[in-house]
Design a protein around this motif. Structure first.
Motif, PDB file in Angstrom:
ATOM      1  N   LEU A 188     -34.268  45.723   8.332  1.00 50.99           N
ATOM      2  CA  LEU A 188     -35.525  45.474   9.031  1.00 50.99           C
ATOM      3  C   LEU A 188     -35.955  44.013   8.941  1.00 50.99           C
ATOM      4  CD1 LEU A 188     -37.568  48.580   7.807  1.00 50.99           C
ATOM      5  CD2 LEU A 188     -36.263  48.324   9.916  1.00 50.99           C
ATOM      6  N   GLY A 189     -35.370  43.261   8.021  1.00 50.00           N
ATOM      7  CA  GLY A 189     -35.812  41.897   7.763  1.00 50.00           C
ATOM      8  C   GLY A 189     -34.848  40.860   8.299  1.00 50.00           C
ATOM      9  N   ASP A 190     -35.290  39.614   8.236  1.00 50.28           N
ATOM     10  CA  ASP A 190     -34.492  38.453   8.638  1.00 50.28           C
ATOM     11  C   ASP A 190     -34.790  37.318   7.680  1.00 50.28           C
ATOM     12  OD1 ASP A 190     -33.238  38.984  11.496  1.00 50.28           O
ATOM     13  OD2 ASP A 190     -35.267  39.823  11.551  1.00 50.28           O
ATOM     14  N   PRO A 191     -33.856  36.398   7.502  1.00 51.79           N
ATOM     15  CA  PRO A 191     -34.146  35.235   6.653  1.00 51.79           C
ATOM     16  C   PRO A 191     -35.247  34.387   7.268  1.00 51.79           C
ATOM     17  CG  PRO A 191     -32.057  34.955   7.812  1.00 51.79           C
ATOM     18  CD  PRO A 191     -32.493  36.360   8.066  1.00 51.79           C
ATOM     19  N   GLY A 192     -36.022  33.715   6.396  1.00 49.86           N
ATOM     20  CA  GLY A 192     -37.069  32.818   6.871  1.00 49.86           C
ATOM     21  C   GLY A 192     -36.622  31.368   6.885  1.00 49.86           C
ATOM     22  N   ALA A 193     -35.581  31.057   6.130  1.00 50.60           N
ATOM     23  CA  ALA A 193     -34.930  29.751   6.183  1.00 50.60           C
ATOM     24  C   ALA A 193     -33.528  30.012   6.727  1.00 50.60           C
ATOM     25  CB  ALA A 193     -34.873  29.118   4.798  1.00 50.60           C
ATOM     26  N   ALA A 194     -33.223  29.461   7.875  1.00 49.18           N
ATOM     27  CA  ALA A 194     -32.035  29.861   8.612  1.00 49.18           C
ATOM     28  C   ALA A 194     -30.765  29.245   8.032  1.00 49.18           C
ATOM     29  CB  ALA A 194     -32.174  29.463  10.078  1.00 49.18           C
ATOM     30  N   PRO A 195     -29.815  30.057   7.575  1.00 46.96           N
ATOM     31  CA  PRO A 195     -28.529  29.521   7.116  1.00 46.96           C
ATOM     32  C   PRO A 195     -27.595  29.263   8.295  1.00 46.96           C
ATOM     33  CG  PRO A 195     -28.638  31.884   6.699  1.00 46.96           C
ATOM     34  CD  PRO A 195     -29.927  31.502   7.351  1.00 46.96           C
ATOM     35  N   HIS A 196     -26.814  28.197   8.182  1.00 48.67           N
ATOM     36  CA  HIS A 196     -25.851  27.839   9.227  1.00 48.67           C
ATOM     37  C   HIS A 196     -24.523  27.456   8.592  1.00 48.67           C
ATOM     38  CE1 HIS A 196     -29.590  27.425  11.526  1.00 48.67           C
ATOM     39  NE2 HIS A 196     -28.868  27.425  12.626  1.00 48.67           N
ATOM     40  N   LEU A 197     -23.463  27.694   9.312  1.00 50.65           N
ATOM     41  CA  LEU A 197     -22.131  27.206   8.960  1.00 50.65           C
ATOM     42  C   LEU A 197     -21.647  26.336  10.099  1.00 50.65           C
ATOM     43  CD1 LEU A 197     -19.685  27.282   7.023  1.00 50.65           C
ATOM     44  CD2 LEU A 197     -18.815  29.212   8.367  1.00 50.65           C
ATOM     45  N   ASN A 198     -21.478  25.048   9.811  1.00 50.93           N
ATOM     46  CA  ASN A 198     -21.076  24.082  10.843  1.00 50.93           C
ATOM     47  C   ASN A 198     -22.018  24.130  12.044  1.00 50.93           C
ATOM     48  OD1 ASN A 198     -18.791  23.150   9.399  1.00 50.93           O
ATOM     49  ND2 ASN A 198     -17.635  24.948  10.071  1.00 50.93           N
ATOM     50  N   GLY A 199     -23.310  24.291  11.765  1.00 50.81           N
ATOM     51  CA  GLY A 199     -24.308  24.282  12.819  1.00 50.81           C
ATOM     52  C   GLY A 199     -24.506  25.591  13.534  1.00 50.81           C
ATOM     53  N   THR A 200     -23.760  26.633  13.161  1.00 51.59           N
ATOM     54  CA  THR A 200     -23.867  27.937  13.819  1.00 51.59           C
ATOM     55  C   THR A 200     -24.637  28.908  12.933  1.00 51.59           C
ATOM     56  OG1 THR A 200     -21.791  27.613  15.018  1.00 51.59           O
ATOM     57  CG2 THR A 200     -22.586  29.874  14.805  1.00 51.59           C
ATOM     58  N   TYR A 201     -25.597  29.586  13.513  1.00 48.10           N
ATOM     59  CA  TYR A 201     -26.495  30.483  12.791  1.00 48.10           C
ATOM     60  C   TYR A 201     -25.743  31.655  12.160  1.00 48.10           C
ATOM     61  CZ  TYR A 201     -30.301  33.900  12.182  1.00 48.10           C
ATOM     62  OH  TYR A 201     -31.177  34.826  11.675  1.00 48.10           O
ATOM     63  N   ILE A 202     -26.115  31.983  10.917  1.00 47.85           N
ATOM     64  CA  ILE A 202     -25.558  33.129  10.197  1.00 47.85           C
ATOM     65  C   ILE A 202     -26.694  34.112   9.945  1.00 47.85           C
ATOM     66  CG2 ILE A 202     -24.457  33.905   8.071  1.00 47.85           C
ATOM     67  CD1 ILE A 202     -23.108  31.218   7.872  1.00 47.85           C
ATOM     68  N   PRO A 203     -26.680  35.297  10.548  1.00 47.55           N
ATOM     69  CA  PRO A 203     -27.829  36.199  10.433  1.00 47.55           C
ATOM     70  C   PRO A 203     -27.930  36.908   9.094  1.00 47.55           C
ATOM     71  CG  PRO A 203     -26.115  37.233  11.740  1.00 47.55           C
ATOM     72  CD  PRO A 203     -25.652  35.835  11.467  1.00 47.55           C
ATOM     73  N   ARG A 204     -26.788  37.219   8.461  1.00 51.89           N
ATOM     74  CA  ARG A 204     -26.791  37.954   7.192  1.00 51.89           C
ATOM     75  C   ARG A 204     -26.118  37.072   6.146  1.00 51.89           C
ATOM     76  NH1 ARG A 204     -30.695  41.147   8.036  1.00 51.89           N
ATOM     77  NH2 ARG A 204     -30.715  41.274  10.299  1.00 51.89           N
ATOM     78  N   PRO A 205     -26.909  36.440   5.268  1.00 51.52           N
ATOM     79  CA  PRO A 205     -26.318  35.480   4.334  1.00 51.52           C
ATOM     80  C   PRO A 205     -25.638  36.096   3.127  1.00 51.52           C
ATOM     81  CG  PRO A 205     -28.704  35.513   4.099  1.00 51.52           C
ATOM     82  CD  PRO A 205     -28.387  36.411   5.253  1.00 51.52           C
ATOM     83  N   ARG A 206     -25.304  37.394   3.155  1.00 48.83           N
ATOM     84  CA  ARG A 206     -24.460  37.941   2.094  1.00 48.83           C
ATOM     85  C   ARG A 206     -23.129  37.195   2.090  1.00 48.83           C
ATOM     86  NH1 ARG A 206     -26.118  42.709  -0.253  1.00 48.83           N
ATOM     87  NH2 ARG A 206     -27.556  44.032   0.925  1.00 48.83           N
TER      88      ARG A 206
END
Length: 872
Positions: A110-128
C-alpha cells in the motif's frame, strides 16, 4: 475468547561536497592515489545533465567509489555517516530512506518510498535489495529536497541515485580485490573492461560478501539456543554493461544485473518488557543480546534487471530513450524472539517452545520508460521535454502466527496475488541565461497514477469447545518445519465461502508444509472432508489450558467449532497532481553564485485495507511538499589551493501528511451502546508539518598534504496538525479502544536538530609507494523514532504515565561515530585497513511503537578488516 481482531496493518506497526563529503567522481581510470588529487570539479547529474557541482543551485552530495571504500562505507545504510540529514534503515528487508525528516515508513504494497531511489537515473519502486547494487560504482548522489519536476514519482524528500561504473572505449582494464574482517566477515569484488574494436566496450563486474551485523542469541533453552541470530548475510551479485558508440552522435548502453541475498533476515527486537522490568532507557541496555525462539530466521531475496539507453545528438539538441525492467522475489521467515536480555532476567523461565512468527513474501515486476529531448550545453536556453511511464505488477503475502495461546487461536493473513500500479507523467524544465551572470530556471510536471489490488486479508480464527461447551482448546500452528502457501494458495476468492466445510478447507489450503507438532489439520481436517462437522478433538498438554476435556458424546469431535477466515480485499485509487519549480541564479563573480528557488513534490496516495462495515476511508491522497530555498556556492583560494564554502537555507510546508491512526473495523451494533471489538491501523491525510533549516559545507586543502571536509546540517521540524489514537494506550478491556492524542508541536521522526560530518585526511610518500589515511567523524544530535515523541500516556481511565514507565521510550540520544582508514599504494597494488563504527555505538535507526511493543531496528556493530586491491 480473542480480545480483539488483529489485522495485518496493526501487526505491521505494532509488531511491527561542494556537497556533503567530497568525492573523486568520474575518474578517467581507477585511481589509488587520489588523496592528493582533490580536484575542484565534481560532476553530478542533478539537473538531468552532467555539470560541475558548484554550478548546481541546491544541495547535491556525492561520494565517489574510492571515497566510499576509504570511508569504510560498504553497506548502503552507512551512507548516512557521511551525508548529514540522511537516514537509512532496514526493516524486514525493506530499505527506508528519509532526507531532512521526510520519507515513508509504509513498506507494504500500500505504500511507496518518500525519497526516490534510482539506479543510473532510473526509478526503482521497491528498494528491497538496493544494497546489492553497491559495488563497482562510479559514484552515489543524494539530491536533497523535492525533485518532483525532473525526477518525478515519490521524490518528495529527494533522490538517492546509485551510478555504476561504465564501460570505457578502447581500454582493457579492471581490478580485483579481496577482504576479510572481524565477526568472520570476508568478501571479494572485481571488474574487467574489454574493448571490442574502437566503438564497442563491455564491462563485467562481480561481488560477494559474507558478514553479520553483530547480534547475539542469548537463549538458554533447547532448541532455541542453537538458532542463528538475525543479520547474518551471504550475498552475491554480477553486472554486465555494454557501451556502443558507432558515431559521434549515437550512443547506446545496456546494463544487466543479477543479485541474491541470503541469510537470517532483518527483524528487530522488542525492548518493551526490558524497559518495563528495569526502568532503564534503551541506551543503558544491550539491544543486540536477543532471546530468540521458534523457527530459524531465513531470508532469500533474488533480483535482476536490465536497463537500456539510446542517446542521439542532433547538434543543437539531443534525444534520449530509456527503458528498464526489474524483478524482485523476496521471502523471509522472521527470526522471532522474546525480546532482549536485561539485568535480572531469568532466561531459564522463558517459554522457548513458542513458534509465534511472521512470514513475508514479495514479488515485484516493474517497467520504467522515458523519452526526453533536451538542448545541448552551448545553448542560451537549456531545456528538457519528456514523457515518463511506470508500471508495476506486485504479488505479496504476509502471515502472522500466534502459538501457545491460552485458548482459541488467532492468526493474520494478508495475501494479494494481484497488485497493480501505473503512472505516467509529462514534464518541461529549463534554464535561461538572461545575461552572462543572471539565469532563471523553471519547470512543470503533470503526473497521473492509479493503483489496484485484489486478494484476501484478515484473521485466521478457531474457537474449539470442550466438554460441556467449555472454552476452549488451543491450536498449534507454525512449529518445526512449517511453511505457508501464501502466493501458492489455490484460491483467493472467499466471497462464496460460508459453510464450515468451506471455511476449514480454506484454512488448510493456507498451509504448504505442516509443522512437526502442528494440530490445526488434525483438529479441523474432518470438517474440511465432511466426515465430522465438529472436527476431531485431541487432548495434548501443550494445547489443553488445564480445564478442558474432549466431549464424551461428540463422535470424537469438539462440542462446537467456530472458524473465521480472512475477508476479500479489493481496493483501487487514482490521483493526478502537478509539480513545479522556479528559481533564479546570479554569478556574483566567476567563483561565487547566489540562488533562490521554490519547488514542490508529491508522494503517491493509495488505499487502505477494507473490512465490511468499517468506517475506514477507502483512499488517502498524495502528500505535498512546498519548499523555499536560498543559498550560495563559493570557491576561493586558501593556503595556495582551491577551497569551497557553500551555504543553504530552506523552509518546508508539508501538507496533506499521512499519519497512521487506529480505526474500528468490527463494530458490534447488537450491544447498547455499540462496542468495537476490532481495530486496524489506517492511513489518513490528517497531518501537516513545517520544517526549516540550513546546511553548510567547507572543503579545504591544507599544508602538509592534509585535507579537511566539513558538512553540517541544522534542522527544526514541527508537526502543526494531527490528532490520532494513541496506540500505546490501546485498552483491550474496552474492546481495544484507545485515547486520542494531539501530535501538534512534536518533531518529525528521525529528524536530528544537528548533524555534522567531518573528514580529515593526509597523504605522504613512504619508500616506493604512497601512504594515505583518513578519519571520518559524524555527530548526530538526539531524535525521536516515532510521532509520539515520548509524550505522556493518558489512558481512557484518565490515569497518566510517562512513556518510559509504560515501556515506550522512543528517543535516540545524540551520538558520534568514527570511521578510520589507512592505505598504502605501490604502482597498481594497494593494501587498505578500515574500521567502521570504531566507537561501537549502538543506535536505533527505526522503531515500531504500539500496544506492548517497542521494536527496534539497529545499526551495524563495529567492523574492521583488511583489503587488498590490484588494478590493471
Amino acid at each position: 475468547m480473542n480480545k480483539a481482531i488483529v489485522t495485518r496493518s496493526a501487526l505491521l506497526v505494532l509488531l511491527s561536497t561542494v556537497a556533503a563529503i567530497p568525492a573523486y567522481a568520474q575518474e578517467p581510470v581507477p585511481s589509488e592515489t587520489a588523496a592528493e588529487d582533490r580536484d575542484d570539479v565534481i560532476v553530478v547529474t542533478a539537473n538531468r545533465r552532467e555539470e560541475n557541482l558548484q554550478d548546481v543551485s541546491g544541495v547535491v552530495q556525492t561520494l565517489g567509489a574510492d571515497q566510499l571504500r576509504r570511508d569504510g562505507i560498504s553497506d548502503l545504510r552507512n551512507l548516512q555517516v557521511a551525508i548529514p540529514g540522511l537516514s537509512i534503515s532496514n526493516q524486514e528487508g525493506n530499505v527506508e530512506i528519509f532526507i531532512r525528516g521526510v520519507g515513508s515508513a509504509n513498506s507494504t504494497e500500500l505504500g511507496d518510498p518518500g525519497a526516490a531511489p534510482h539506479l543510473n537515473g532510473t526509478y526503482i519502486p521497491r528498494p528491497r535489495g538496493l544494497g546489492l547494487m553497491f559495488y563497482d560504482l562510479e559514484r552515489v548522489e543524494v539530491n536533497k529536497g523535492p525533485q518532483g519536476t525532473l525526477y518525478g514519482r515519490n521524490a518528495v524528500a529527494g533522490t538517492l541515485n546509485i551510478i555504476t561504473a561504465k564501460p570505457r572505449l578502447g581500454e582493457f582494464s579492471g581490478y580485483a580485490q579481496a577482504e576479510f574482517g572481524n565477526r568472520s566477515s570476508y568478501g571479494a569484488e572485481g571488474a574487467i573492461n574489454i574493448p571490442v574494436g574502437d566503438t564497442l566496450a563491455l564491462r563485467a563486474a562481480a561481488y560477494y560478501i559474507n558478514r553479520d551485523f553483530g547480534f547475539k542469541n542469548v537463549s538458554t533453552g533447547a532448541p532455541a539456543s542453537d538458532l542463528k541470530p538475525a543479520g547474518l548475510e551471504e550475498n552475491y551479485a554480477g553486472r554486465l554493461s555494454l557501451l556502443w558508440e558507432p558515431s559521434d552522435q549515437l550512443s547506446i548502453s545496456i546494463v544487466g544485473d543479477y543479485g541474491k541475498e541470503t541469510g537470517t533476515g532483518y527483524p528487530g527486537a522488542n525492548i518493551f518488557s526490558a524497559v518495563q522490568a528495569t526502568g532503564l532507557r534503551p541506551d543503558k541496555l544491550n539491544l543486540k543480546n536477543v532471546v530468540y525462539r521458534g523457527l530459524q530466521g531465513e531470508m532469500e531475496n533474488e533480483l535482476w534487471g536490465v536497463q537500456g539507453k539510446i542517446n542521439y545528438d542532433f547538434g543543437s539538441f539531443g534525444a534520449e530513450l530509456t527503458g528498464s525492467y526489474r524483478s524482485v522475489d523476496f521471502y523471509q521467515v522472521n527470526a522471532s524472539s522474546e525480546g532482549i536480555d536485561y539485568p535480572g532476567r531469568d532466561l531459564s523461565a522463558v517459554l522457548y517452545d513458542n513458534y509465534s512468527g511472521n512470514f513475508w513474501q514479495t514479488q515485484s515486476k516493474s517497467q520504467v520508460y522515458e523519452a526526453r529531448v533536451f538542448a545541448n550545453e552551448d545553448q542560451r536556453f537549456r531545456w528538457n521535454l519528456g514523457g515518463f511511464y511506470f508500471n508495476e505488477d506486485q504479488a505479496v503475502g504476509y502471515l502472522a502466527l500466534a502459538d501457545r495461546g491460552y485458548c482459541c487461536y488467532s492468526g493474520t493473513e494478508f495475501t494479494m496475488p494481484d497488485v497493480q500500479g501505473e503512472s505516467y507523467a509529462l514534464y518541461a524544465d529549463g534554464t535561461f541565461d538572461v545575461t552572462d551572470r543572471l539565469r532563471i530556471l523553471g519547470g512543470i510536471r503533470y503526473t497521473d497514477e492509479k493503483k489496484s489490488r485484489y486478494g484476501i486479508g484478515g484473521n485466521w480464527a478457531l474457537t474449539l469447545g470442550g466438554e460441556d461447551f467449555a472454552c476452549c482448546f488451543a491450536t498449534r500452528l507454525g512449529t518445526e518445519g512449517f511453511r505457508p502457501n501464501l502466493l501458492d494458495r489455490p484460491n483467493f476468492d472467499v466471497t462464496g465461502i460460508n459453510t464450515p466445510q468451506g471455511l476449514a478447507q480454506f484454512l488448510i489450503e493456507g498451509i504448504k508444509t505442516p509443522g512437526l507438532r502442528d494440530t490445526l489439520i488434525q483438529q479441523i481436517g474432518s470438517i474440511a472432508n465432511g466426515t465430522n462437522p465438529n472436527g476431531t478433538c485431541i487432548d495434548r498438554p501443550d494445547i489443553d489450558n488445564g480445564f478442558v476435556n474432549c466431549p464424551a458424546a461428540a463422535n470424537g469431535g469438539f462440542s462446537y467449532a467456530n472458524l473465521t477466515i480472512p475477508g476479500q480485499q479489493v481496493g483501487n485509487s487514482a490521483f493526478n497532481f502537478v509539480d513545479w519549480r522556479a528559481g533564479i541564479e546570479l554569478d556574483v563573480s566567476d567563483d561565487n553564485m547566489l540562488y533562490a528557488k521554490v519547488s514542490t513534490g508529491h508522494k503517491s496516495g493509495g488505499f487502505n485495507d477494507s473490512f465490511n462495515g468499517s468506517t475506514i476511508p477507502e483512499t488517502f491522497s498524495p502528500e505535498k511538499l512546498l519548499v523555499y530555498e536560498v543559498g550560495s556556492r563559493n570557491s576561493f583560494d586558501a593556503f595556495g589551493r582551491r577551497a569551497v564554502f557553500n551555504l543553504t537555507g530552506f523552509y518546508y510546508d508539508y501538507s496533506n501528511q499521512v499519519f497512521q491512526d487506529l480505526t474500528c473495523i468490527n463494530l458490534d451494533s447488537t450491544q447498547t451502546p455499540p462496542v468495537c471489538n476490532g481495530y486496524s491501523l489506517v492511513n489518513r491525510n490528517i497531518g501537516a508539518s513545517r520544517i526549516y533549516g540550513a546546511e553548510a559545507e567547507l572543503r579545504l586543502n591544507l599544508p602538509g598534504n592534509f585535507g579537511l571536509d566539513v558538512n553540517a546540517a541544522y534542522l527544526d521540524t514541527k508537526i502543526t496538525r494531527g490528532v490520532v489514537a494513541d496506540a500505546r494506550a490501546q485498552d483491550f478491556g474496552a474492546g481495544g479502544n484507545s485515547p486520542l492524542i494531539s501530535l501538534v508541536g512534536n518533531r518529525l521522526p528521525l529528524s536530528s536538530k544537528m548533524n555534522v560530518s567531518a573528514r580529515l585526511s593526509q597523504w605522504f610518500d613512504v619508500g616506493p609507494g604512497r601512504l594515505d589515511w583518513q578519519a571520518l567523524l559524524n555527530y548526530r544530535s538526539s531524535y525521536y523514532l516515532s510521532q509520539f515523541n515520548e509524550d505522556d500516556i493518558v489512558f481512557l481511565s484518565g490515569a497518566r504515565q510517562t512513556s518510559l514507565a509504560a515501556g515506550f521510550p522512543d528517543r535516540q540520544k545524540g551520538y558520534a561515530t568514527l570511521n578510520l582508514g589507512i592505505g598504502y599504494t605501490i604502482d597498481n597494488f594497494r593494501l587498505e585497513a578500515w574500521a567502521s563504527n570504531f566507537l561501537n555505538e549502538e543506535v536505533s535507526q527505526k522503531a515500531l511503537v504500539g500496544s506492548s511493543l517497542n521494536i527496534r531496528f539497529l545499526n551495524d556493530a563495529r567492523s574492521y578488516g583488511l583489503r587488498a586491491r590490484v588494478t590493471f
